[in-house]
Design an enzyme around this catalytic site. Structure first.
Site, PDB file in Angstrom:
ATOM      1  N   HIS A 103     131.921 -89.791  79.601  1.00 41.30           N
ATOM      2  CA  HIS A 103     131.415 -90.836  78.692  1.00 41.30           C
ATOM      3  C   HIS A 103     130.180 -91.482  79.301  1.00 41.30           C
ATOM      4  CE1 HIS A 103     131.416 -94.130  75.845  1.00 41.30           C
ATOM      5  NE2 HIS A 103     131.258 -94.958  76.864  1.00 41.30           N
ATOM      6  N   VAL A 133     116.519 -69.005  58.857  1.00 38.99           N
ATOM      7  CA  VAL A 133     116.296 -69.666  60.147  1.00 38.99           C
ATOM      8  C   VAL A 133     114.800 -69.733  60.474  1.00 38.99           C
ATOM      9  CG1 VAL A 133     116.812 -69.564  62.604  1.00 38.99           C
ATOM     10  CG2 VAL A 133     118.530 -68.846  60.959  1.00 38.99           C
ATOM     11  N   ILE A 134     114.091 -68.629  60.295  1.00 40.21           N
ATOM     12  CA  ILE A 134     112.677 -68.584  60.689  1.00 40.21           C
ATOM     13  C   ILE A 134     111.845 -69.493  59.788  1.00 40.21           C
ATOM     14  CG2 ILE A 134     110.650 -67.065  60.883  1.00 40.21           C
ATOM     15  CD1 ILE A 134     112.638 -64.822  61.677  1.00 40.21           C
TER      16      ILE A 134
HETATM   17  C1  LIG Z   1     110.313 -66.546  64.794  1.00 40.68           C
HETATM   18  C2  LIG Z   1     111.609 -66.024  65.349  1.00 40.68           C
HETATM   19  C3  LIG Z   1     112.441 -66.887  66.037  1.00 40.68           C
HETATM   20  C4  LIG Z   1     113.643 -66.425  66.561  1.00 40.68           C
HETATM   21  N1  LIG Z   1     114.426 -67.305  67.232  1.00 40.68           N
HETATM   22  C5  LIG Z   1     115.601 -66.888  67.741  1.00 40.68           C
HETATM   23  C6  LIG Z   1     116.419 -67.773  68.493  1.00 40.68           C
HETATM   24  O1  LIG Z   1     116.081 -68.944  68.682  1.00 40.68           O
HETATM   25  N2  LIG Z   1     117.564 -67.298  69.013  1.00 40.68           N
HETATM   26  C7  LIG Z   1     117.969 -65.994  68.828  1.00 40.68           C
HETATM   27  O2  LIG Z   1     119.035 -65.623  69.315  1.00 40.68           O
HETATM   28  N3  LIG Z   1     117.207 -65.125  68.127  1.00 40.68           N
HETATM   29  C8  LIG Z   1     116.041 -65.538  67.594  1.00 40.68           C
HETATM   30  N4  LIG Z   1     115.248 -64.647  66.925  1.00 40.68           N
HETATM   31  C9  LIG Z   1     115.720 -63.244  66.792  1.00 40.68           C
HETATM   32  C10 LIG Z   1     115.479 -62.477  68.092  1.00 40.68           C
HETATM   33  O3  LIG Z   1     114.101 -62.506  68.397  1.00 40.68           O
HETATM   34  C11 LIG Z   1     115.970 -61.055  67.960  1.00 40.68           C
HETATM   35  O4  LIG Z   1     117.324 -61.069  67.552  1.00 40.68           O
HETATM   36  C12 LIG Z   1     115.871 -60.308  69.286  1.00 40.68           C
HETATM   37  O5  LIG Z   1     114.547 -60.282  69.748  1.00 40.68           O
HETATM   38  C13 LIG Z   1     116.407 -58.883  69.154  1.00 40.68           C
HETATM   39  O6  LIG Z   1     116.300 -58.236  70.365  1.00 40.68           O
HETATM   40  P1  LIG Z   1     116.163 -56.659  70.478  1.00 40.68           P
HETATM   41  O7  LIG Z   1     116.117 -56.353  71.930  1.00 40.68           O
HETATM   42  O8  LIG Z   1     117.194 -56.002  69.647  1.00 40.68           O
HETATM   43  O9  LIG Z   1     114.764 -56.295  69.779  1.00 40.68           O
HETATM   44  P2  LIG Z   1     113.282 -56.857  69.911  1.00 40.68           P
HETATM   45  O10 LIG Z   1     113.233 -58.161  70.593  1.00 40.68           O
HETATM   46  O11 LIG Z   1     112.706 -56.760  68.552  1.00 40.68           O
HETATM   47  O12 LIG Z   1     112.575 -55.820  70.880  1.00 40.68           O
HETATM   48  C14 LIG Z   1     112.374 -54.500  70.528  1.00 40.68           C
HETATM   49  C15 LIG Z   1     111.254 -53.921  71.355  1.00 40.68           C
HETATM   50  O13 LIG Z   1     111.254 -52.507  71.175  1.00 40.68           O
HETATM   51  C16 LIG Z   1     109.911 -52.067  71.037  1.00 40.68           C
HETATM   52  N5  LIG Z   1     109.946 -50.770  70.315  1.00 40.68           N
HETATM   53  C17 LIG Z   1     110.297 -50.543  69.036  1.00 40.68           C
HETATM   54  N6  LIG Z   1     110.238 -49.214  68.772  1.00 40.68           N
HETATM   55  C18 LIG Z   1     109.835 -48.614  69.912  1.00 40.68           C
HETATM   56  C19 LIG Z   1     109.575 -47.267  70.271  1.00 40.68           C
HETATM   57  N7  LIG Z   1     109.745 -46.260  69.406  1.00 40.68           N
HETATM   58  N8  LIG Z   1     109.153 -47.021  71.525  1.00 40.68           N
HETATM   59  C20 LIG Z   1     108.981 -48.018  72.425  1.00 40.68           C
HETATM   60  N9  LIG Z   1     109.211 -49.310  72.133  1.00 40.68           N
HETATM   61  C21 LIG Z   1     109.630 -49.591  70.901  1.00 40.68           C
HETATM   62  C22 LIG Z   1     109.241 -53.183  70.271  1.00 40.68           C
HETATM   63  O14 LIG Z   1     107.842 -53.126  70.437  1.00 40.68           O
HETATM   64  C23 LIG Z   1     109.871 -54.394  70.953  1.00 40.68           C
HETATM   65  O15 LIG Z   1     109.133 -54.768  72.087  1.00 40.68           O
HETATM   66  C24 LIG Z   1     114.020 -65.065  66.403  1.00 40.68           C
HETATM   67  C25 LIG Z   1     113.175 -64.184  65.740  1.00 40.68           C
HETATM   68  C26 LIG Z   1     111.981 -64.649  65.217  1.00 40.68           C
HETATM   69  C27 LIG Z   1     111.078 -63.679  64.524  1.00 40.68           C
END
Ligand SMILES: Cc1cc2nc3c(=O)[nH]c(=O)nc-3n(C[C@H](O)[C@H](O)[C@H](O)COP(=O)(O)OP(=O)(O)OC[C@H]3O[C@@H](n4cnc5c(N)ncnc54)[C@H](O)[C@@H]3O)c2cc1C
Length: 475
Positions: free
Chosen positions: A454, A193-194
């Site tokens: 439509h 996807v990316i």
């Molecule tokens: C280029 C790109 C495009 C994407 N497009 C889409 C899309 O269109 N639609 C979609 O559904 N998904 C998309 N994704 C995927 C999506 O970004 C992730 O699935 C989503 O962000 C996951 O959310 P999360 O909350 O699990 O983690 P994340 O968004 O990764 O957030 C985790 C956070 O935890 C913090 N963290 C980590 N460890 C620690 C720690 N020990 N202490 C404090 N903070 C910490 C990190 O710094 C981060 O800020 C895309 C990803 C990329 C890279």
């Protein structure tokens, strides 16, 4: 500062920030600790999604599509413009502004809901009746206690030992969202996807883009009829050079460019480009949590082990989003965050993993929910399918975007919808109707008997449902 909380959330991505807001709404004293920084080095909430993922990529996809449309899409409308220009710096500024607005929006929502935000990196000190966490940033080290912890630490790009990212010539998603000039030749490792989304952005802006994919199959996770239509459109009409079954072996990066050494069935080959995007997948970001020392289990790939309710082996420690099993999608992370917050508050919500939609924001877009045709075949399930092409949809014709189709797969006996697959204009929005239908266990007959306005693109879904019943009207 009082360092005792009901809930501590680690990570403020779409999993963590949603969990934190919902916990606070349910009356729990909540802190959300996040290590994320924006490109200026300031703390920024929102995780991968808002800072270097979903939001900035969609901003650039939109801008680049306008540019492509300006160049190739207007003439058939009888419109002409001369002197169309590209101001990349301004395009990037617009993207950054959208990111700032979005991350600032989370800060506002935290204040509104009384979630305490802490900038820093969190790790476990102990897990017991109450959990102890250490929070560290460049200015301080602190400790706090919480009755419950929700781990939402997300994911990071999968590093490839032979292709180290330097942020200049060789980049990951963050770098490819910020090239200061359009690369002449962009190499991309990974046709996921990316790779496809960011490859499309730079192709539309004028780069020659070559995508190397190790698998022989294109978009293996998608319905293969959709994948083969997408492959045809991306390669033949949009000029993306997608090479399948390629083993990327090594690279040489110099001041002027990168040479990728790779192997195909024809033998060893080389490819020269001025930038290389490494988009080979993502891995859970769990190394810094001190997990094993406090008894939290991670699997061989680093995912925190949880049950189907996102609970670890400890009754008061949950994990959600990209750092646990399941699709790495923002909305999946948010759903889990919501559910876990409500479970902590004593409610019994469920996440239906069978109806999580997947979307690829190329042009045309690709979207689906439920089972693919190949999975149904492999499972020996008797099904019927209805396919309706956008070519026969009036709205798609009016838009000038009549490529692709909608496919409805329904159980042969019960008629219950098992999967819906789409490639075509705005199907990222259209798939929501299929999700709702499947959540309510709809049959193809139900969709077929619902009045669709439509002329709309949604009529293609209506017609595909009719086609699954053997009675399409417009083809
Ligand atoms: C280029 C790109 C495009 C994407 N497009 C889409 C899309 O269109 N639609 C979609 O559904 N998904 C998309 N994704 C995927 C999506 O970004 C992730 O699935 C989503 O962000 C996951 O959310 P999360 O909350 O699990 O983690 P994340 O968004 O990764 O957030 C985790 C956070 O935890 C913090 N963290 C980590 N460890 C620690 C720690 N020990 N202490 C404090 N903070 C910490 C990190 O710094 C981060 O800020 C895309 C990803 C990329 C890279």
């Amino acid at each position: 500062m009082n360092n005792n909380y009901d809930v501590a959330v680690i990570g403020a991505g779409p999993g963590g920030y949603v969990a934190a807001i919902r916990c606070a709404q349910l009356g729990l004293k909540t802190v959300c600790i996040d290590a994320g920084r924006n490109s200026r080095g300031d703390p920024a909430l929102g995780g991968t999604c808002l800072n270097v993922g979903c939001i900035p990529s969609k901003a650039l996809l939109e801008s680049s599509e306008h540019y492509a449309h300006l160049q190739h899409g207007l003439a058939e409308h009888g419109l002409g413009v001369s002197g169309a220009t590209l101001d990349l710096a301004r395009m990037l500024k617009r993207k950054d502004k959208i990111v700032d607005k979005s991350t600032g929006g989370i800060a506002f929502l935290f204040r509104k809901n009384k979630v305490e935000a802490r900038a820093g990196s969190a790790r476990f000190l102990s897990i017991g009746e109450r959990c102890r966490l250490e929070v560290v940033n460049e200015a301080m080290r602190d400790e706090l206690e919480a009755r419950y912890v929700i781990i939402a630490s997300g994911s990071v790009p999968m590093p490839l030992a032979a292709f180290p990212v330097d942020g200049e010539r060789v980049v990951d998603n963050a770098g490819a969202l910020s090239f200061r000039e359009v690369p002449k030749r962009l190499g991309v490792l990974g046709a996921g996807v990316i790779g496809l989304e960011l490859g499309s952005v730079w192709r539309r802006l004028g780069a020659e883009v070559t995508i190397f994919e190790a698998r022989d199959q294109f978009l293996a996770m998608a319905d293969q009829q959709v994948a083969s239509e997408a492959f045809k459109l991306f390669t033949k009409e949009q000029g993306l050079d997608i090479r399948l079954g390629v083993k990327s072996k090594a690279m040489r990066a110099g001041k002027d460019g990168v040479t990728v050494e790779y192997e195909t069935a024809q033998g060893a080959q080389q490819y020269d480009c001025d930038r290389l995007l490494v988009a080979a997948g993502r891995v859970p970001n769990t190394a810094g949590l001190n997990a094993e020392a406090v008894g939290l289990k991670r699997d061989a790939r680093g995912f925190i082990e949880v049950d189907d309710r996102c609970r670890t082996a400890f009754a008061n420690v949950y994990a959600i989003g990209d750092c646990v099993r399941g699709p790495m999608l923002a909305h999946k992370a948010s759903e889990e965050g919501l559910a876990v917050a409500e479970r902590i508050a004593g409610q019994q919500p469920e996440v239906n993993y069978a109806t999580i939609p997947a979307i690829i924001y190329t042009a045309p877009e690709i979207a689906w929910v439920g089972e693919t045709e190949q999975a149904l075949k492999a499972a020996g399930r008797a099904y019927r399918k209805g396919v309706f092409w956008f070519m026969a949809n009036g709205r798609a014709q009016a838009l000038g975007e009549a490529k692709g189709f909608v496919k409805v797969l329904a159980d042969d006996r019960s008629d219950r919808i098992l999967g819906v697959h789409m490639i075509g204009p705005r199907v990222s929005e259209l798939v929501a109707e299929a999700v709702v239908a499947m959540e309510f266990a709809a049959a193809a007959e139900d969709l077929a008997r619902i009045c669709h306005a439509h002329p709309t693109l949604s009529e293609a879904l209506h017609e595909a449902a009719l086609a699954a019943l053997g009675r399409p009207l417009h083809q």
